[in-house]
Design an enzyme around this catalytic site. Structure first.
Site, mmCIF file in Angstrom:
data_model
loop_
_atom_site.group_PDB
_atom_site.id
_atom_site.type_symbol
_atom_site.label_atom_id
_atom_site.label_comp_id
_atom_site.label_asym_id
_atom_site.label_seq_id
_atom_site.Cartn_x
_atom_site.Cartn_y
_atom_site.Cartn_z
ATOM 1 N N CYS A 20 0.944 -1.015 -0.101
ATOM 2 C CA CYS A 20 0.104 0.053 -0.042
ATOM 3 C C CYS A 20 0.822 1.227 0.032
ATOM 4 C CB CYS A 20 -0.963 0.098 1.153
ATOM 5 S SG CYS A 20 -0.169 -0.036 2.910
ATOM 6 N N HIS A 51 -2.550 1.128 6.811
ATOM 7 C CA HIS A 51 -3.012 1.125 5.513
ATOM 8 C C HIS A 51 -3.094 2.520 4.873
ATOM 9 C CE1 HIS A 51 -3.992 -1.070 1.993
ATOM 10 N NE2 HIS A 51 -5.139 -0.383 1.623
ATOM 11 N N HIS A 72 -5.871 1.694 -4.478
ATOM 12 C CA HIS A 72 -4.926 1.195 -3.284
ATOM 13 C C HIS A 72 -4.493 -0.083 -3.631
ATOM 14 C CE1 HIS A 72 -8.146 -1.221 -0.628
ATOM 15 N NE2 HIS A 72 -8.499 -1.178 -1.904
#
Length: 385
Positions: free
Chosen positions: A300, A348, A360
Site C-alpha cells: 500500500c 494502510h 490502493h
C-alpha cells in the site's frame, strides 16, 4: 468287620474368586471408559463464517502492521549501511593521511640519523609512542617549525582516526540490530499470512460462497457511503461557486484581489494530483506484494510513494511516516490525490480519486484496484503537497 478306609483321592475344589475378580475389573473398566466418554470435553465447534471473516481480516491487518515494520527496518538498514560505508571510507582516508604523516616524520628522523644530529629527536620520530616525548621542552625546542607542525598534525590525525573507528564500530552494531529487526518483521508477515491462508483453505465450497456474499454486502455498503460523500462534496462545491459569483457581483468588488494565490495554489496541487492518479490508474491490476515498491507489484505505501514520486514529490516509505507529511484534511474536504489512512494503527493507505473512491493496493492475494474509502475504518487524511 471294620469299615475299610477309602483310598480315593479327595476332589480338588476350584476357587472361583479370581474369575469373579476379573469380571469385576472388566466391568469397572467398561464403566470407567463409559464415564470418561460421557464427561470428555466436546469437540470445539467449527467457527461460523462471520467469525472466519473477522479472523482473516484481523490476520491481514496484523500482516499489514508487520509489513510496515518490515519497510521501516529495511529503510533503516539501508540508511545505516550507507552511513557505515561512508564512515569506513572516511576512516580509511584518515588512515592514509596518518600513514603519510608518519612517513614524513620518519623522513625527518632518517635525515637526522644520517647527519648524526640530535639523537633524542631521532628516537622521538622512530618511537612507536611519540606521545611520551611531547612534554620534553628541550626536544620540542630543538625541532624546526615544520617538524613541530608535522608532529601536531600527526597527533590530530591519530585522534581523528581513532574517533572514526569507534563511530564506525557503533554504526556497525546499529546496522546489525536493524538487520535483526528486518528478519523478525519478515517472519511475522509470513506467519500471519500463512495463518490466514490456512483458515481460508479449510472452508467448504458452500462456506466460501457465503464468505464471498458477506464481502459483496460489505462492498455495497461502502459504495453507498462513498456515493453519499460524493453528493455532499458536489453540493458544497456548488454552494461555494454560487457564493463566489454573488461576491464578485457586488459593486466595487475586485475581480482578482485576495483570490489569486489560493487559485494558483489549488491549480498547482491539481496538476500534481493528475500525475499521481494517472500513475496509480496505470498500476491497476498489478498484484499486492508486501514490501514491494514497483514496478511490477506494490504494497500500500509502496504504491502511494511511487505515485507521488511520479509528480515530483518524495514521500517516506511507511504509512507511519507518510501520515506526518503535508497538511491534515477532513474526510469531507478530500480532494483527488490526497492520501487516506486506515485503522487506529495506521497500517494502510490509499490515494483518493474523488467521489468517495480511492486507488490502493489492498492486501495479499488482491490486485491494485479502485474501492470505496469506507471499505475500512478511516484514521485520517493528508494532502502531501
Amino acid at each position: 468287620m471294620p469299615a475299610l478306609a477309602s483310598h480315593r483321592k479327595p476332589r480338588t475344589r476350584v476357587r472361583t474368586t479370581p474369575a469373579i475378580g476379573l469380571t469385576t475389573a472388566a466391568l469397572a473398566s467398561v464403566t470407567l471408559l463409559s464415564t470418561q466418554s460421557a464427561t470428555a470435553a466436546p469437540a470445539e465447534p467449527k467457527p461460523g463464517i462471520e467469525e472466519v471473516q473477522k479472523r482473516v481480516d484481523s490476520l491481514y491487518r496484523q500482516a499489514g502492521v508487520a509489513t510496515q515494520e518490515y519497510n521501516q527496518a529495511k529503510t533503516a538498514s539501508a540508511e545505516q549501511r550507507s552511513k557505515v560505508d561512508a564512515l569506513l571510507e572516511a576512516a580509511a582516508k584518515r588512515a592514509d593521511k596518518l600513514n603519510e604523516t608518519r612517513r614524513e616524520l620518519g623522513g625527518y628522523a632518517a635525515a637526522q640519523y644520517r647527519t648524526g644530529s640530535i639523537a633524542p629527536t631521532a628516537t622521538f620520530f622512530l618511537a612507536d609512542d611519540p606521545q611520551s616525548y611531547f612534554d620534553q621542552d628541550q626536544l620540542m625546542a630543538r625541532m624546526t617549525s615544520q617538524q613541530q607542525k608535522a608532529v601536531a598534525d600527526f597527533r590530530t590525525q591519530q585522534k581523528e582516526a581513532a574517533a572514526k573507528r569507534v563511530e564506525a564500530t557503533k554504526s556497525l552494531e546499529t546496522l546489525t540490530k536493524s538487520q535483526a529487526s528486518l528478519r523478525t518483521s519478515k517472519q511475522q508477515v509470513q506467519t500471519k499470512l500463512t495463518e490466514a491462508r490456512s483458515l481460508l483453505s479449510e472452508l467448504t465450497a458452500e462456506e466460501k460462497a457465503r464468505l464471498a456474499e458477506l464481502e459483496r454486502k460489505k462492498e455495497a455498503e461502502a459504495r453507498r457511503k462513498a456515493e453519499e460523500l460524493a453528493r455532499q462534496q458536489a453540493a458544497a462545491k456548488e454552494k461555494a461557486g454560487q457564493g463566489a459569483k454573488e461576491e464578485a457581483a457586488k459593486p466595487g468588488t475586485g475581480t482578482g484581489t485576495g483570490t489569486g494565490t489560493g487559485t494558483d495554489s489549488g491549480s498547482g496541487y491539481a496538476t500534481k494530483a493528475e500525475k499521481v492518479l494517472a500513475f496509480a490508474r496505470a498500476q491497476i491490476g498489478k498484484p499486492y506484494v508486501w514490501g514491494a515498491t514497483g514496478p511490477s507489484s506494490y504494497d500500500c505505501s509502496g504504491l502511494t510513494q511511487a505515485a507521488w514520486k511520479a509528480a515530483g514529490v518524495s514521500l517516506p516509505r511507511t504509512t507511519w511516516d507518510q501520515v506526518e507529511v503535508g497538511t491534515r484534511v477532513a474526510t469531507a474536504d478530500l480532494r483527488p490525490g490526497d492520501l487516506v489512512f486506515f485503522y487506529d494503527d495506521i497500517s494502510h493507505v490509499g490515494i483518493y480519486k474523488g467521489d468517495g473512491m480511492m486507488i490502493h493496493a489492498p492486501k495479499p492475494g488482491a490486485n491494485v484496484r479502485e474501492e470505496s474509502i469506507y471499505y475500512m475504518p478511516i484514521y485520517g487524511s493528508v494532502r502531501p503537497a
